[in-house]
Design an enzyme around this catalytic site. Structure first.
Site, PDB file in Angstrom:
ATOM      1  N   THR A 125      15.010  13.017 -65.364  1.00 32.11           N
ATOM      2  CA  THR A 125      13.924  13.240 -64.328  1.00 32.11           C
ATOM      3  C   THR A 125      14.541  14.693 -63.909  1.00 32.11           C
ATOM      4  O   THR A 125      15.418  15.659 -64.457  1.00 32.11           O
ATOM      5  CB  THR A 125      14.987  12.446 -62.532  1.00 32.11           C
ATOM      6  OG1 THR A 125      14.170  13.672 -62.406  1.00 32.11           O
ATOM      7  CG2 THR A 125      16.572  12.782 -62.782  1.00 32.11           C
ATOM      8  N   ILE A 126      13.071  15.354 -63.701  1.00 33.51           N
ATOM      9  CA  ILE A 126      13.196  16.895 -63.155  1.00 33.51           C
ATOM     10  C   ILE A 126      14.223  17.323 -62.201  1.00 33.51           C
ATOM     11  O   ILE A 126      14.747  18.130 -61.885  1.00 33.51           O
ATOM     12  CB  ILE A 126      11.952  17.168 -62.532  1.00 33.51           C
ATOM     13  CG1 ILE A 126      11.312  16.478 -61.557  1.00 33.51           C
ATOM     14  CG2 ILE A 126      11.123  17.399 -64.168  1.00 33.51           C
ATOM     15  CD1 ILE A 126      10.250  17.526 -60.824  1.00 33.51           C
ATOM     16  N   ASP A 127      14.756  15.696 -61.582  1.00 30.35           N
ATOM     17  CA  ASP A 127      15.449  16.328 -60.290  1.00 30.35           C
ATOM     18  C   ASP A 127      17.035  16.183 -61.130  1.00 30.35           C
ATOM     19  O   ASP A 127      17.509  16.562 -59.712  1.00 30.35           O
ATOM     20  CB  ASP A 127      15.346  15.286 -59.435  1.00 30.35           C
ATOM     21  CG  ASP A 127      13.886  15.075 -58.832  1.00 30.35           C
ATOM     22  OD1 ASP A 127      12.903  15.486 -59.055  1.00 30.35           O
ATOM     23  OD2 ASP A 127      13.939  13.305 -58.030  1.00 30.35           O
ATOM     24  N   GLY A 170      12.018  17.194 -55.842  1.00 29.64           N
ATOM     25  CA  GLY A 170      13.527  17.074 -54.890  1.00 29.64           C
ATOM     26  C   GLY A 170      13.747  15.840 -53.863  1.00 29.64           C
ATOM     27  O   GLY A 170      14.144  16.328 -52.902  1.00 29.64           O
ATOM     28  N   ARG A 171      14.210  14.623 -54.230  1.00 27.38           N
ATOM     29  CA  ARG A 171      13.612  13.595 -52.664  1.00 27.38           C
ATOM     30  C   ARG A 171      14.858  13.664 -52.428  1.00 27.38           C
ATOM     31  O   ARG A 171      15.198  13.685 -50.825  1.00 27.38           O
ATOM     32  CB  ARG A 171      13.524  12.462 -53.645  1.00 27.38           C
ATOM     33  CG  ARG A 171      12.824  11.188 -52.973  1.00 27.38           C
ATOM     34  CD  ARG A 171      12.998   9.684 -53.635  1.00 27.38           C
ATOM     35  NE  ARG A 171      11.890   9.574 -54.811  1.00 27.38           N
ATOM     36  CZ  ARG A 171      11.581   9.211 -55.059  1.00 27.38           C
ATOM     37  NH1 ARG A 171       9.772   8.987 -53.871  1.00 27.38           N
ATOM     38  NH2 ARG A 171      10.424   9.432 -55.887  1.00 27.38           N
ATOM     39  N   ARG A 265       2.295  31.000 -45.787  1.00 27.09           N
ATOM     40  CA  ARG A 265       1.601  30.655 -45.937  1.00 27.09           C
ATOM     41  C   ARG A 265       2.686  29.235 -46.847  1.00 27.09           C
ATOM     42  O   ARG A 265       3.771  29.752 -46.923  1.00 27.09           O
ATOM     43  CB  ARG A 265       0.978  31.371 -47.527  1.00 27.09           C
ATOM     44  CG  ARG A 265      -0.101  31.773 -46.426  1.00 27.09           C
ATOM     45  CD  ARG A 265      -1.527  30.971 -45.670  1.00 27.09           C
ATOM     46  NE  ARG A 265      -3.249  31.949 -45.872  1.00 27.09           N
ATOM     47  CZ  ARG A 265      -2.269  32.866 -44.703  1.00 27.09           C
ATOM     48  NH1 ARG A 265      -1.922  32.565 -43.697  1.00 27.09           N
ATOM     49  NH2 ARG A 265      -3.737  33.334 -44.480  1.00 27.09           N
ATOM     50  N   GLN A 273       5.830  20.826 -61.599  1.00 25.56           N
ATOM     51  CA  GLN A 273       7.106  20.993 -62.220  1.00 25.56           C
ATOM     52  C   GLN A 273       7.054  19.697 -63.108  1.00 25.56           C
ATOM     53  O   GLN A 273       7.939  19.680 -63.768  1.00 25.56           O
ATOM     54  CB  GLN A 273       7.755  20.795 -61.108  1.00 25.56           C
ATOM     55  CG  GLN A 273       7.568  21.753 -59.865  1.00 25.56           C
ATOM     56  CD  GLN A 273       8.141  21.258 -58.627  1.00 25.56           C
ATOM     57  OE1 GLN A 273       9.289  21.571 -58.640  1.00 25.56           O
ATOM     58  NE2 GLN A 273       7.314  20.563 -58.116  1.00 25.56           N
TER      59      GLN A 273
HETATM   60  O1  F6P Z   1      11.677  11.269 -59.145  1.00 26.16           O
HETATM   61  C1  F6P Z   1      11.299  12.689 -60.106  1.00 26.16           C
HETATM   62  C2  F6P Z   1      10.136  13.282 -58.989  1.00 26.16           C
HETATM   63  O2  F6P Z   1       9.446  13.903 -59.267  1.00 26.16           O
HETATM   64  C3  F6P Z   1      10.425  13.083 -57.597  1.00 26.16           C
HETATM   65  O3  F6P Z   1      11.621  14.930 -57.400  1.00 26.16           O
HETATM   66  C4  F6P Z   1       9.172  13.477 -56.279  1.00 26.16           C
HETATM   67  O4  F6P Z   1       9.449  12.524 -55.716  1.00 26.16           O
HETATM   68  C5  F6P Z   1       8.416  11.733 -57.053  1.00 26.16           C
HETATM   69  O5  F6P Z   1       9.371  11.889 -58.513  1.00 26.16           O
HETATM   70  C6  F6P Z   1       7.111  11.762 -57.065  1.00 26.16           C
HETATM   71  O6  F6P Z   1       6.708  10.914 -57.357  1.00 26.16           O
HETATM   72  P1  F6P Z   1       5.232  10.399 -58.243  1.00 26.16           P
HETATM   73  O7  F6P Z   1       4.902  10.435 -59.194  1.00 26.16           O
HETATM   74  O8  F6P Z   1       4.860   8.906 -57.991  1.00 26.16           O
HETATM   75  O9  F6P Z   1       4.644  11.083 -56.717  1.00 26.16           O
END
Ligand code: F6P
Length: 341
Positions: A125-127, A170-171, A265, A273
């Site tokens: 995961t990128i997170d 970053g949820r 802005r 990302q």
């Molecule tokens: O779980 C990784 C993530 O990139 C989160 O950072 C982000 O909230 C979510 O996925 C976005 O998901 P989707 O691809 O469903 O828009």
């Protein structure tokens, strides 16, 4: 031994590197056969199985995304999910699964493993919020992309003497915001772990203008104001119960320009990302995860996940990571206070 590989959840750079290294080592060293399950758990439910030979993984190391496709399908939200997955595995004589996913996909894997399905997990995961591993691949690439964006925003912000707010992914965790914000020299960094005070943010913005610099505010999409609720783009939920986030950047921009009287802005980096070629570090980590995952399969060490601890790759029980999110420790965030404001 026949091994099926799947990639689930949001994609990230490095998924193909895991698939390649697992397949290469599994075939060349252990004589395994491989197949791919399309689109995460969806392929397992629907019996969508594709061949996975060495020829299929040639040239994919630097490619972003996943050659197997991905989805946020939760097998436990589908009728007879577990039985349907067992049927797919039986129909293709699959002995073991390599499941490459984040906390949701691996959460489902943990439950399936409890129910007797032989599998090994690989965290992605990128997170960077999967617990039990120091880093997930994808994160380094995302931080690089966000840092480059911040560098670019500095020059245009200075030219117009305005605030630029950058919303990054970053949820539940602010790893991308913190790393990219520090690397990019932001003067406000807002993360989900630390609800922020909008008055203080505006003070920090004004302080920056006072010394003739244009403020750069980096906000994780899950950052929330102290007094308020999370800013939601819409209220739809995915199969794991997550809301669709986004909106904090725009909200901050409006508040900052109203309260400071200065122009502001927003830039929402979004899926940029997650796309494109993985960094060298992510290729390295993903390759090692793939090699070690296939070793775990050979050892019959199922119900485990490979993880990075220091410079070593270890195996940990999937059960030990269940329901835990790796978040930014307040003391780490506080290290950078001197740069804020
Ligand atoms: O779980 C990784 C993530 O990139 C989160 O950072 C982000 O909230 C979510 O996925 C976005 O998901 P989707 O691809 O469903 O828009």
């Amino acid at each position: 031994m026949k091994v099926a590989v799947l990639t689930g959840g949001g994609d990230c750079p490095g998924l193909n590197a895991v698939i390649r290294s697992a397949v290469r080592k599994g075939i060349q060293e252990y004589g395994f056969d491989f197949v791919g399950l399309r689109d995460g758990w969806l392929g397992a439910l629907q019996g969508h199985v594709v061949p996975l030979e060495i020829a299929d993984v040639r040239g994919i190391l630097p490619r972003g995304g996943t050659i197997l496709g991905s989805s946020r399908t939760n097998p436990f939200k589908h009728e007879d999910g577990v039985r349907r997955i067992r049927d797919t595995l039986a129909a293709h004589q699959v002995d073991a699964l390599v499941v490459i996913g984040g906390e949701d996909t691996l959460g489902a894997a943990t439950e399936l493993s409890r129910q007797g399905i032989n599998l090994v997990g690989v965290p992605k995961t990128i997170d960077n919020d999967v617990s039990g591993t120091d880093y997930t691949f994808g994160f380094d690439t995302a931080v690089g992309i966000a840092t480059e964006a911040i560098d670019r925003l500095h020059t245009t912000a200075e030219s117009h003497m305005r605030t630029l707010v950058v919303e990054v992914m970053g949820r539940h965790s602010g790893w991308i915001a913190l790393h990219a914000g520090v690397a990019g020299g932001a003067n406000v960094i807002l993360i989900p772990e630390q609800p922020f005070d909008i008055d203080q943010v505006c003070e920090q913005v004004k302080n920056r203008f006072k010394i003739n610099y244009a403020p750069i505010v980096v906000a994780a999409e899950g950052a929330t104001p102290k007094e308020g609720q999370m800013i939601l783009k819409d209220r739809s939920l995915d199969e794991y119960g997550h809301v669709h986030l986004s909106g904090i950047g725009e909200w901050l921009t409006q508040e900052i320009s109203q309260r400071t009287g200065m122009d502001a802005r927003t830039t929402v980096l979004g899926h940029v990302q997650r796309g494109g070629t993985p960094s060298a570090f992510d290729r390295w980590l993903a390759t090692r995860f793939g090699l070690h995952a296939v070793d775990a399969v050979r050892d019959g060490d199922f119900g485990t996940m490979v993880a990075l601890r220091g410079t070593r790759i270890i195996r940990i029980a999937l059960d030990d990571t269940r329901g835990k999110t790796k978040v930014v420790d307040p003391s780490l965030y506080d290290e950078f206070q001197v740069f804020f404001g």
